[in-house]
Design a protein around this motif. Structure first.
Motif, PDB file in Angstrom:
ATOM      1  N   SER A 162      42.578   4.905 -17.791  1.00 30.57           N
ATOM      2  CA  SER A 162      41.573   5.807 -18.004  1.00 30.57           C
ATOM      3  C   SER A 162      40.255   4.890 -18.816  1.00 30.57           C
ATOM      4  CB  SER A 162      42.103   6.495 -19.451  1.00 30.57           C
ATOM      5  OG  SER A 162      42.691   5.736 -20.320  1.00 30.57           O
ATOM      6  N   ARG A 163      40.563   3.575 -19.049  1.00 28.13           N
ATOM      7  CA  ARG A 163      39.346   2.946 -19.540  1.00 28.13           C
ATOM      8  C   ARG A 163      38.321   2.137 -18.522  1.00 28.13           C
ATOM      9  NH1 ARG A 163      43.258  -0.630 -22.816  1.00 28.13           N
ATOM     10  NH2 ARG A 163      44.040  -0.241 -20.726  1.00 28.13           N
ATOM     11  N   VAL A 164      39.422   1.399 -17.605  1.00 26.94           N
ATOM     12  CA  VAL A 164      38.501   0.835 -16.476  1.00 26.94           C
ATOM     13  C   VAL A 164      38.302   1.674 -15.157  1.00 26.94           C
ATOM     14  CG1 VAL A 164      39.127  -1.170 -14.779  1.00 26.94           C
ATOM     15  CG2 VAL A 164      39.892  -1.200 -17.315  1.00 26.94           C
ATOM     16  N   GLY A 165      39.130   2.535 -15.090  1.00 32.16           N
ATOM     17  CA  GLY A 165      39.092   3.619 -13.862  1.00 32.16           C
ATOM     18  C   GLY A 165      40.078   3.267 -12.533  1.00 32.16           C
ATOM     19  N   GLN A 166      39.827   3.974 -11.586  1.00 35.64           N
ATOM     20  CA  GLN A 166      41.048   3.766 -10.566  1.00 35.64           C
ATOM     21  C   GLN A 166      40.533   2.927  -9.147  1.00 35.64           C
ATOM     22  OE1 GLN A 166      42.060   6.878  -7.405  1.00 35.64           O
ATOM     23  NE2 GLN A 166      43.409   7.417  -9.088  1.00 35.64           N
ATOM     24  N   VAL A 167      41.380   2.146  -8.974  1.00 40.01           N
ATOM     25  CA  VAL A 167      41.390   1.617  -7.532  1.00 40.01           C
ATOM     26  C   VAL A 167      42.332   2.188  -6.546  1.00 40.01           C
ATOM     27  CG1 VAL A 167      41.323  -0.762  -6.441  1.00 40.01           C
ATOM     28  CG2 VAL A 167      40.591  -0.605  -8.887  1.00 40.01           C
ATOM     29  N   ARG A 168      41.749   2.507  -5.460  1.00 35.52           N
ATOM     30  CA  ARG A 168      42.402   3.121  -4.481  1.00 35.52           C
ATOM     31  C   ARG A 168      41.911   3.069  -3.024  1.00 35.52           C
ATOM     32  NH1 ARG A 168      42.577   8.999  -2.806  1.00 35.52           N
ATOM     33  NH2 ARG A 168      41.356   9.414  -4.719  1.00 35.52           N
ATOM     34  N   PHE A 169      42.964   2.688  -2.206  1.00 37.57           N
ATOM     35  CA  PHE A 169      42.416   2.486  -0.583  1.00 37.57           C
ATOM     36  C   PHE A 169      43.353   3.448   0.080  1.00 37.57           C
ATOM     37  CE2 PHE A 169      41.686  -1.847  -2.483  1.00 37.57           C
ATOM     38  CZ  PHE A 169      40.330  -1.786  -2.433  1.00 37.57           C
ATOM     39  N   GLU A 170      42.723   3.858   1.057  1.00 37.36           N
ATOM     40  CA  GLU A 170      43.602   5.008   1.856  1.00 37.36           C
ATOM     41  C   GLU A 170      43.339   4.528   3.388  1.00 37.36           C
ATOM     42  OE1 GLU A 170      44.364   9.681   2.113  1.00 37.36           O
ATOM     43  OE2 GLU A 170      42.570   8.821   1.532  1.00 37.36           O
ATOM     44  N   ASP A 171      44.176   4.431   4.144  1.00 40.14           N
ATOM     45  CA  ASP A 171      44.153   4.120   5.708  1.00 40.14           C
ATOM     46  C   ASP A 171      44.869   5.275   6.555  1.00 40.14           C
ATOM     47  OD1 ASP A 171      42.451   2.227   5.649  1.00 40.14           O
ATOM     48  OD2 ASP A 171      44.020   0.676   5.936  1.00 40.14           O
ATOM     49  N   LEU A 172      44.413   5.569   7.668  1.00 39.07           N
ATOM     50  CA  LEU A 172      45.156   6.468   8.454  1.00 39.07           C
ATOM     51  C   LEU A 172      45.880   5.595   9.674  1.00 39.07           C
ATOM     52  CD1 LEU A 172      45.234   9.841   8.442  1.00 39.07           C
ATOM     53  CD2 LEU A 172      43.331   9.555  10.285  1.00 39.07           C
ATOM     54  N   VAL A 173      47.147   6.067   9.628  1.00 31.66           N
ATOM     55  CA  VAL A 173      48.026   5.235  10.768  1.00 31.66           C
ATOM     56  C   VAL A 173      48.865   6.248  11.546  1.00 31.66           C
ATOM     57  CG1 VAL A 173      48.281   3.361   9.006  1.00 31.66           C
ATOM     58  CG2 VAL A 173      50.155   5.075   9.240  1.00 31.66           C
ATOM     59  N   ILE A 210      40.341  -5.002 -13.126  1.00 34.25           N
ATOM     60  CA  ILE A 210      40.016  -4.598 -11.808  1.00 34.25           C
ATOM     61  C   ILE A 210      40.309  -5.489 -10.697  1.00 34.25           C
ATOM     62  CG2 ILE A 210      37.847  -4.123 -10.307  1.00 34.25           C
ATOM     63  CD1 ILE A 210      36.384  -2.932 -12.772  1.00 34.25           C
ATOM     64  N   ALA A 211      40.272  -6.816 -10.712  1.00 35.48           N
ATOM     65  CA  ALA A 211      40.524  -7.768  -9.780  1.00 35.48           C
ATOM     66  C   ALA A 211      42.195  -7.529  -9.455  1.00 35.48           C
ATOM     67  CB  ALA A 211      40.355  -9.103 -10.218  1.00 35.48           C
ATOM     68  N   GLU A 212      43.082  -7.487 -10.486  1.00 37.77           N
ATOM     69  CA  GLU A 212      44.565  -7.187 -10.401  1.00 37.77           C
ATOM     70  C   GLU A 212      44.801  -5.735  -9.697  1.00 37.77           C
ATOM     71  OE1 GLU A 212      47.167  -6.274 -13.647  1.00 37.77           O
ATOM     72  OE2 GLU A 212      47.878  -8.158 -13.591  1.00 37.77           O
ATOM     73  N   ARG A 213      44.067  -4.867  -9.954  1.00 37.26           N
ATOM     74  CA  ARG A 213      44.610  -3.538  -9.550  1.00 37.26           C
ATOM     75  C   ARG A 213      44.016  -3.579  -8.028  1.00 37.26           C
ATOM     76  NH1 ARG A 213      44.198  -3.050 -14.758  1.00 37.26           N
ATOM     77  NH2 ARG A 213      45.098  -1.210 -15.549  1.00 37.26           N
ATOM     78  N   GLU A 214      43.034  -4.252  -7.899  1.00 39.98           N
ATOM     79  CA  GLU A 214      42.617  -4.221  -6.241  1.00 39.98           C
ATOM     80  C   GLU A 214      43.679  -5.225  -5.352  1.00 39.98           C
ATOM     81  OE1 GLU A 214      39.005  -6.525  -3.372  1.00 39.98           O
ATOM     82  OE2 GLU A 214      39.238  -7.113  -5.642  1.00 39.98           O
ATOM     83  N   ARG A 215      44.242  -6.400  -6.032  1.00 45.56           N
ATOM     84  CA  ARG A 215      45.368  -7.031  -5.468  1.00 45.56           C
ATOM     85  C   ARG A 215      46.416  -6.341  -5.421  1.00 45.56           C
ATOM     86  NH1 ARG A 215      49.254  -9.687  -7.189  1.00 45.56           N
ATOM     87  NH2 ARG A 215      49.005  -9.531  -9.353  1.00 45.56           N
ATOM     88  N   LEU A 216      47.041  -5.679  -6.314  1.00 46.07           N
ATOM     89  CA  LEU A 216      48.253  -4.862  -6.139  1.00 46.07           C
ATOM     90  C   LEU A 216      48.135  -3.729  -5.048  1.00 46.07           C
ATOM     91  CD1 LEU A 216      49.388  -4.916  -9.766  1.00 46.07           C
ATOM     92  CD2 LEU A 216      50.775  -6.020  -7.945  1.00 46.07           C
ATOM     93  N   GLY A 222      47.380   3.704  -4.985  1.00 48.33           N
ATOM     94  CA  GLY A 222      46.289   3.323  -6.046  1.00 48.33           C
ATOM     95  C   GLY A 222      46.748   3.335  -7.413  1.00 48.33           C
ATOM     96  N   LEU A 223      46.004   2.503  -8.421  1.00 50.49           N
ATOM     97  CA  LEU A 223      46.400   2.496  -9.864  1.00 50.49           C
ATOM     98  C   LEU A 223      45.184   2.978 -10.785  1.00 50.49           C
ATOM     99  CD1 LEU A 223      48.154  -0.998  -9.594  1.00 50.49           C
ATOM    100  CD2 LEU A 223      49.221   1.008 -10.169  1.00 50.49           C
ATOM    101  N   SER A 224      45.332   3.666 -11.718  1.00 50.62           N
ATOM    102  CA  SER A 224      44.644   4.302 -12.680  1.00 50.62           C
ATOM    103  C   SER A 224      44.552   3.868 -13.912  1.00 50.62           C
ATOM    104  CB  SER A 224      44.628   5.910 -12.731  1.00 50.62           C
ATOM    105  OG  SER A 224      44.593   6.295 -11.352  1.00 50.62           O
TER     106      SER A 224
END
Length: 401
Positions: free
Chosen positions: A369-380, A273-279, A365-367
């Motif tokens: 199937s075991r851990v789940g997805q980490v995704r962030f979305e901004d409007l620019v 989770i931490a690695e996906r958040e960073r990336l 975002g990065l998905s």
């Protein structure tokens, strides 16, 4: 509309296409809502010829359209025989098509650009009169790419509503606590995706920008892609909230996503989770830093794929299995305006260069199937020299208590 050169494939002839035709209602047609910034439920015709704008509508809409488009020429359906066509036995649809055809002849159009969703039956009727209709979605969509005025104000208002909705969702998650069964609990009951969705939709509506009922509250237990998610929410694993409210007054949308983790992740989940958040945060900031007029959506997307692939993740470019969900299996984002998904695209088909005034949703975002997805979305908002981030919301996974 400025003159547009078109090459006839068969004859190699260059001709001038000077007219635009749109037909429908402004509730369902983004192209019409851009040209006529009013909510009009009945079908009307919009024509532009060499800068001359003409609207064919009913007497019920005359005053409103005049206020919105004071320089437009207004034509009335009844002036083109609609009443007589009704009484002659024509159906509602046939009579309107005949009145439109008469109006187009009166305006003096013999060739026009239309969008791909121009009504087929009306197109057949106009072609029967010898009017050439050229389908050009790019030309029609380009007219509303650069956001300004009422539309940009509406997008900003929708974004403030989105932040209010996300705040309501975060507050509800912050009041939840992990139970011994692996789920989040609140007031003695399991916290459901439906509970969070109801809270965020209520908050958005209070800001004059309601959310559709299928906004996303997903987790590894339920929801992927555009599946909104349902049922109990897990503790210690990512919960993705993706919401897109529509500002009622302007019909403009916003779009934002955040990921939350409530409770300590299991040891086998914490590092992924931490690695996906960073990336994903790196990808988001990298994309925003690269945005400028002239760069294409595909170039931005490729930069994100390069980052994820170099870290060992699959992307849409490298996946070989049909229906692959691991890694980064969607585009980097899309334009936002009168449609929540509009040009320019930021994926494999993102050929269009960005222009100042584009509003973009950037959502890496990065998905797993075991851990789940980490995704962030901004409007620019694309500016002359870069971009302005319209989203004002933190990225912390843990909701503050």
């Amino acid at each position: 509309m400025t003159q547009r050169e078109r090459i006839e494939p068969a004859a190699g002839r260059v001709c001038r296409v000077r007219a635009l035709l749109l037909f429908g209602d402004t509730e369902r047609s983004a192209a019409l809502r851009h040209e006529i910034p009013l909510a009009i439920m009945d079908p009307l015709l919009f024509a532009e010829v060499d800068g001359r704008r003409v609207v064919l509508t009913s007497n019920l809409e005359r005053e409103r359209v005049t206020r919105a488009l004071p320089d437009a020429e207004l034509l009335d359906y009844f002036a083109f025989g609609l009443k007589e066509l009704f009484t002659s036995g024509m159906s509602w649809h046939e009579a309107h098509r005949e009145a439109v055809a008469r109006a187009v002849r009166e305006i003096g159009i013999d060739e026009a650009i239309v969008p791909g969703d121009f009504p087929l039956a009306l197109g057949d009727r106009l072609r029967a009169d010898g009017i050439a209709l050229i389908v050009d979605d790019d030309a029609v969509e380009f007219r509303r790419r650069a956001k300004a005025g009422v539309e940009l104000e509406g997008i900003r208002a929708a974004q403030r509503a989105a932040e209010a909705g996300m705040s309501a969702a975060r507050a509800l998650l912050a009041r939840a606590h992990p139970g011994g069964d692996g789920y989040l609990h609140r007031d003695g009951e399991r916290l459901l995706a439906e509970d969070v969705r109801a809270a965020l939709r209520g908050a958005c509506a209070e800001y004059g920008a309601p959310c559709p009922p299928d906004v996303i509250v997903s987790s590894p237990l339920s929801g992927y892609g555009h599946d909104p998610g349902s049922g109990p929410l897990p503790s210690g694993r990512p919960i993705v909230i993706d919401l897109w409210p529509r500002h009622e007054a302007s019909a403009c949308w916003a779009d934002m996503t955040r990921t939350f983790v409530v409770g300590e992740p299991a040891p086998q989940h914490a590092a992924p989770i931490a690695e996906r958040e960073r990336l994903v945060r790196t990808a988001l900031e990298q994309a925003k830093a690269a945005i400028r007029p002239g760069i294409t959506g595909r170039e931005l997307y490729d930069q994100t794929c390069d980052l994820f692939e170099s870290a060992g993740y699959l992307t849409q470019r490298t996946a070989t299995r049909e229906g692959e969900i691991e890694g980064f299996q969607f585009s980097l984002g899309h334009g936002v305006g009168i449609e929540v998904h509009e040009s320019p695209g930021l994926g494999l088909a993102g050929r269009d260069a960005l222009v100042a005034g584009d509003v973009l949703a950037i959502e890496p975002g990065l998905s797993d199937s075991r851990v789940g997805q980490v995704r962030f979305e901004d409007l620019v908002l694309v500016t002359e020299h870069g971009c302005e981030t319209l989203t004002r919301f933190p990225y912390d996974l843990a909701p503050p208590t």
